[in-house]
Motif scaffolding. Structure first.
Motif, mmCIF file in Angstrom:
data_model
loop_
_atom_site.group_PDB
_atom_site.id
_atom_site.type_symbol
_atom_site.label_atom_id
_atom_site.label_comp_id
_atom_site.label_asym_id
_atom_site.label_seq_id
_atom_site.Cartn_x
_atom_site.Cartn_y
_atom_site.Cartn_z
ATOM 1 N N SER A 145 78.230 170.517 33.147
ATOM 2 C CA SER A 145 77.586 169.282 33.587
ATOM 3 C C SER A 145 78.103 168.083 32.784
ATOM 4 O O SER A 145 78.407 167.024 33.346
ATOM 5 C CB SER A 145 76.067 169.441 33.444
ATOM 6 O OG SER A 145 75.447 168.201 33.250
ATOM 7 N N THR A 146 78.245 168.253 31.465
ATOM 8 C CA THR A 146 78.712 167.147 30.616
ATOM 9 C C THR A 146 80.146 166.750 30.957
ATOM 10 O O THR A 146 80.466 165.556 31.041
ATOM 11 C CB THR A 146 78.631 167.559 29.123
ATOM 12 O OG1 THR A 146 77.287 167.936 28.827
ATOM 13 C CG2 THR A 146 79.037 166.413 28.221
ATOM 14 N N ILE A 147 81.014 167.735 31.181
ATOM 15 C CA ILE A 147 82.411 167.428 31.528
ATOM 16 C C ILE A 147 82.448 166.588 32.799
ATOM 17 O O ILE A 147 83.191 165.608 32.899
ATOM 18 C CB ILE A 147 83.224 168.740 31.707
ATOM 19 C CG1 ILE A 147 83.423 169.419 30.354
ATOM 20 C CG2 ILE A 147 84.582 168.444 32.361
ATOM 21 C CD1 ILE A 147 84.053 170.794 30.441
ATOM 22 N N GLY A 148 81.604 166.932 33.777
ATOM 23 C CA GLY A 148 81.581 166.192 35.042
ATOM 24 C C GLY A 148 81.021 164.795 34.899
ATOM 25 O O GLY A 148 81.670 163.805 35.270
ATOM 26 N N ILE A 149 79.819 164.694 34.324
ATOM 27 C CA ILE A 149 79.154 163.388 34.259
ATOM 28 C C ILE A 149 79.901 162.439 33.321
ATOM 29 O O ILE A 149 79.890 161.225 33.515
ATOM 30 C CB ILE A 149 77.675 163.549 33.831
ATOM 31 C CG1 ILE A 149 76.941 164.464 34.825
ATOM 32 C CG2 ILE A 149 76.962 162.200 33.797
ATOM 33 C CD1 ILE A 149 75.520 164.806 34.406
ATOM 34 N N ALA A 150 80.595 162.997 32.321
ATOM 35 C CA ALA A 150 81.310 162.147 31.364
ATOM 36 C C ALA A 150 82.401 161.309 32.058
ATOM 37 O O ALA A 150 82.763 160.231 31.560
ATOM 38 C CB ALA A 150 81.915 162.995 30.248
ATOM 39 N N THR A 151 82.919 161.776 33.200
ATOM 40 C CA THR A 151 83.938 160.963 33.907
ATOM 41 C C THR A 151 83.341 159.631 34.361
ATOM 42 O O THR A 151 84.019 158.610 34.363
ATOM 43 C CB THR A 151 84.486 161.702 35.149
ATOM 44 O OG1 THR A 151 83.387 162.091 35.967
ATOM 45 C CG2 THR A 151 85.302 162.919 34.779
ATOM 46 N N ILE A 152 82.043 159.662 34.710
ATOM 47 C CA ILE A 152 81.384 158.448 35.197
ATOM 48 C C ILE A 152 81.154 157.462 34.047
ATOM 49 O O ILE A 152 81.056 156.252 34.250
ATOM 50 C CB ILE A 152 80.063 158.820 35.908
ATOM 51 C CG1 ILE A 152 80.418 159.690 37.128
ATOM 52 C CG2 ILE A 152 79.284 157.591 36.354
ATOM 53 C CD1 ILE A 152 79.241 160.396 37.731
ATOM 54 N N ALA A 153 81.095 158.004 32.810
ATOM 55 C CA ALA A 153 80.869 157.150 31.649
ATOM 56 C C ALA A 153 81.986 156.119 31.468
ATOM 57 O O ALA A 153 81.808 155.101 30.779
ATOM 58 C CB ALA A 153 80.728 158.006 30.388
ATOM 59 N N ALA A 154 83.153 156.371 32.106
ATOM 60 C CA ALA A 154 84.250 155.388 32.027
ATOM 61 C C ALA A 154 83.823 154.054 32.637
ATOM 62 O O ALA A 154 84.342 152.993 32.261
ATOM 63 C CB ALA A 154 85.485 155.935 32.732
ATOM 64 N N ALA A 155 82.858 154.109 33.556
ATOM 65 C CA ALA A 155 82.366 152.873 34.205
ATOM 66 C C ALA A 155 81.741 151.921 33.200
ATOM 67 O O ALA A 155 81.681 150.715 33.436
ATOM 68 C CB ALA A 155 81.368 153.233 35.303
ATOM 69 N N ILE A 156 81.231 152.443 32.068
ATOM 70 C CA ILE A 156 80.658 151.548 31.062
ATOM 71 C C ILE A 156 81.564 151.498 29.823
ATOM 72 O O ILE A 156 81.120 151.240 28.704
ATOM 73 C CB ILE A 156 79.219 151.947 30.665
ATOM 74 C CG1 ILE A 156 79.179 153.406 30.150
ATOM 75 C CG2 ILE A 156 78.271 151.775 31.840
ATOM 76 C CD1 ILE A 156 77.933 153.712 29.336
ATOM 77 N N GLY A 157 82.852 151.784 30.051
ATOM 78 C CA GLY A 157 83.832 151.586 28.984
ATOM 79 C C GLY A 157 83.805 152.622 27.891
ATOM 80 O O GLY A 157 84.163 152.339 26.743
ATOM 81 N N ALA A 158 83.392 153.869 28.230
ATOM 82 C CA ALA A 158 83.358 154.907 27.203
ATOM 83 C C ALA A 158 84.701 155.613 27.075
ATOM 84 O O ALA A 158 84.879 156.429 26.176
ATOM 85 C CB ALA A 158 82.255 155.909 27.535
ATOM 86 N N GLY A 159 85.637 155.333 27.980
ATOM 87 C CA GLY A 159 86.931 156.011 27.945
ATOM 88 C C GLY A 159 86.851 157.369 28.605
ATOM 89 O O GLY A 159 85.889 157.684 29.314
ATOM 90 N N GLY A 160 87.900 158.177 28.399
ATOM 91 C CA GLY A 160 87.911 159.517 28.969
ATOM 92 C C GLY A 160 88.649 159.571 30.299
ATOM 93 O O GLY A 160 89.248 158.579 30.743
ATOM 94 N N ILE A 161 88.616 160.751 30.923
ATOM 95 C CA ILE A 161 89.367 160.996 32.150
ATOM 96 C C ILE A 161 88.929 160.055 33.267
ATOM 97 O O ILE A 161 89.716 159.653 34.123
ATOM 98 C CB ILE A 161 89.217 162.472 32.577
ATOM 99 C CG1 ILE A 161 89.793 163.390 31.496
ATOM 100 C CG2 ILE A 161 89.928 162.733 33.899
ATOM 101 C CD1 ILE A 161 89.433 164.850 31.665
ATOM 102 N N GLY A 162 87.664 159.656 33.228
ATOM 103 C CA GLY A 162 87.138 158.732 34.235
ATOM 104 C C GLY A 162 87.930 157.435 34.298
ATOM 105 O O GLY A 162 88.060 156.825 35.377
#
Lengths: 216, 255
Positions: A145-162
Motif C-alpha cells: 500500500s505504501t509503495i503505491g500511495i507514495a507515488t501520489i505524494a509527488a503531487a505535494i513535492g515529496a519526490g519519488g517515482i510519482g
C-alpha cells in the motif's frame, strides 16, 4: 525507451531512491507507532475496536485530499507525505496486530499463565511468535500500500517515482509514463515476492503447519 | 499436613444466576490424589482454577500448606503448582524439550540440569527421550501430547498438581494406559493431586477420595468404597447407577 534511459537514468535512479527512502522511513515509523498503540489498547477489546474504526475512517479519505488538507499544517514535501502514509498504515497494521494476538488459542495462553509464566514473557515468548504470521501479513499489506500511495505524494513535492509519472502526464511524454509505471509496478512486485518468501521462511521456522524436517 | 484447604469458598461470575462454586469447605491431605467429579456446570473446573488463582474467590479462603494463597504473588504461587489441561495447551512453536523446559528456564536452572531433567521426565511418562525430545507438538499423537503436558507440569517438581480433564480427548485404550501411568507417578512421588473429570469410572479408578460436585456444591467427599456403600443422596446414587457396574474398581482404592 532505451535512449531515454541512457540519457536520464540518473533521474530514474534518483526517483527510485527517493521512493525507497519515503517507503522505508514510513514503514519504520508505522511499525513502531502501531506496535506501541497495539500494546496500549490490546487489553481492551472495546478500545481496540474504537481505535481501529478511527484509523479505518482516516484510511477511507482519498490520499490526494489528505495530502492537500495537511499542507497548511505541515507544508509540502516529504514530511507531509510520510505523515499521511504512516496514518494510512495504522489501520492496516493495528487491525492485523490485534487480530493476530486474538487468534492465539486462549487455552495456550491460559496454560502459560497457569504454569507461572510472567505476563511479559507470555507476550514475547508465546503470543507474539504465534501471532507472527498474521502480524507479518499486516506488514506485507502496509508495504504494498505504501509503495503505491507514495507515488501520489509527488503531487505535494515529496519526490519519488510519482515525479516521473506526473512529469510524463504534464508533458504528455509516454516514455516517461512507461518508465514510471515499470519502476512503480516493478518495485511493488519485487517487494511482494520478497515478502511472500519471508512469510514462507517464518512459517517453516515456527512450524505452524507441523511439517518440520524429520517428521515421521 | 494439610496440603490444600477451602474454607467457605464462593465464586460468582458477573451476570450468572447462581454461584459457580457455593460455600465449599474441605481439606486435602498432602500426598492425596483427589478426583473432582461432576457434570459440566457443576463448578469443578472453577474450584480447580481458584487454587492457582486463574480465578479468585468472592468469599472464603484457600490455603496451600497453611498459607493463604491471596497473600502470595500469583505468578510465583503458580510455579509451585503443576497445571495440565485437556486441550493440548502445549506451545506449538516449541519442541517437546523447550515445552518441558519452560519453568526450569524461568527458574534459571543451568543447561545441563535442564537437559537431565527433560530426559528424566520423558522417561517417566514413557516417551523415549531420543525419539521425542526434538519433536514439535504437531508431530505427536493426542496421547503423546498429553504425556508431554504432564511432563511439563512436573518439571519443577511442584508440591501440588492440578489436572483439568487431562485425558478427556484421548481414546479409551490410551486413556486407560495414561491413568495407570498417572497412578504409578503419583505412587512414586506422593505429591498432592487434584484431578477434575466428568467420567465416573475415571474418578473412582484414580481418586483415593472422590469429591462429587453438583450445582457448585459438594455432594459427597469420601473414599470410592464409602461412596458406593453409602451414597450421600439421590444425586450421588443416580451418578453411580449411570456408570453401571463399575463398583468393582473401587476395591483397588480401599487400601
Amino acid at each position: 525507451m532505451w535512449a531515454y534511459f541512457e540519457k536520464y537514468h540518473y533521474k530514474l535512479t534518483e526517483a527510485l531512491s527517493e521512493h525507497l527512502a519515503i517507503v522505508g522511513l514510513t514503514l519504520v515509523i508505522s511499525v513502531a507507532l502501531a506496535s506501541a498503540l497495539t500494546l496500549a489498547i490490546m487489553r481492551s477489546p472495546g478500545l481496540s475496536a474504537i481505535v481501529i474504526r478511527l484509523f479505518g475512517s482516516i484510511y477511507a479519505i482519498p490520499s490526494l485530499a489528505l495530502f492537500a488538507i495537511l499542507i497548511p499544517f505541515t507544508g509540502i514535501g516529504m514530511k507531509t507525505a510520510v505523515l499521511v502514509l504512516v496514518l494510512y498504515n495504522q489501520f492496516l497494521l493495528i487491525r492485523n496486530f490485534i487480530a493476530g494476538l486474538d487468534s492465539v488459542d486462549p487455552q495456550i495462553v491460559e496454560a502459560a499463565a497457569g504454569m507461572g509464566m510472567p505476563p511479559l514473557r507470555i507476550l514475547f515468548r508465546i503470543k507474539l511468535p504465534l501471532a507472527f504470521p498474521v502480524i507479518l501479513a499486516g506488514i506485507h499489506l502496509a508495504v504494498i500500500s505504501t509503495i503505491g500511495i507514495a507515488t501520489i505524494a509527488a503531487a505535494i513535492g515529496a519526490g519519488g517515482i510519482g515525479t516521473i509519472l506526473f512529469d510524463g502526464m504534464r508533458t504528455r511524454n509516454p516514455v516517461k509514463l512507461v518508465w514510471g509505471t515499470i519502476l512503480a509496478g516493478g518495485l511493488a512486485i519485487i517487494a511482494n515476492l520478497a515478502l511472500i518468501g519471508i512469510e514462507k521462511l517464518a512459517a517453516r521456522r515456527f512450524h505452524y503447519d507441523g511439517n518440520a524436517p524429520g517428521k515421521p | 499436613m494439610i496440603a490444600i484447604s477451602f474454607d467457605g469458598v464462593v465464586k460468582r461470575f458477573p451476570g450468572a444466576a447462581r454461584n459457580a462454586v457455593d460455600r465449599v469447605s474441605l481439606e486435602i491431605e498432602e500426598g492425596e490424589l483427589i478426583t473432582v467429579l461432576g457434570a459440566s456446570g457443576s463448578g469443578k473446573t472453577t474450584l480447580l482454577k481458584m487454587v492457582n488463582r486463574l480465578f479468585e474467590p468472592n468469599e472464603g479462603t484457600i490455603c496451600l500448606f497453611g498459607e493463604n494463597i491471596m497473600d502470595k504473588d500469583p505468578v510465583k504461587l503458580r510455579r509451585g503448582i503443576g497445571y495440565v489441561i485437556q486441550q493440548i495447551g502445549l506451545f506449538p512453536h516449541m519442541t517437546v524439550r523447550e515445552n518441558i523446559a519452560t519453568i526450569p528456564r524461568i527458574l534459571k536452572w543451568d543447561r545441563a540440569r535442564i537437559g537431565v531433567r527433560v530426559d528424566e521426565l520423558l522417561s517417566l511418562v514413557n516417551l523415549d527421550p531420543d525419539e521425542f525430545r526434538e519433536r514439535y507438538p504437531a508431530q505427536l499423537s493426542g496421547g503423546q501430547q498429553q504425556r508431554v503436558g504432564l511432563a511439563r507440569a512436573l518439571a519443577a517438581d511442584p508440591a501440588v498438581m492440578l489436572m483439568d480433564e487431562p485425558f478427556g480427548a484421548i481414546d479409551a485404550i490410551n486413556r486407560s494406559n495414561l491413568q495407570d501411568e498417572l497412578l504409578a507417578i503419583h505412587g512414586k512421588h506422593k505429591r498432592t493431586y487434584l484431578f477434575v473429570t466428568h467420567d465416573v469410572a475415571e474418578a473412582f479408578k484414580l481418586g483415593n477420595r472422590v469429591l462429587v460436585m453438583d450445582g457448585g456444591r459438594v455432594k459427597q467427599f469420601d473414599t470410592p468404597q464409602r461412596i458406593v456403600d453409602d451414597p450421600a443422596d439421590d444425586f450421588v446414587r443416580e451418578l453411580l447407577a449411570s456408570s453401571g457396574g463399575r463398583h468393582g474398581q473401587s476395591a483397588r482404592v480401599g487400601n
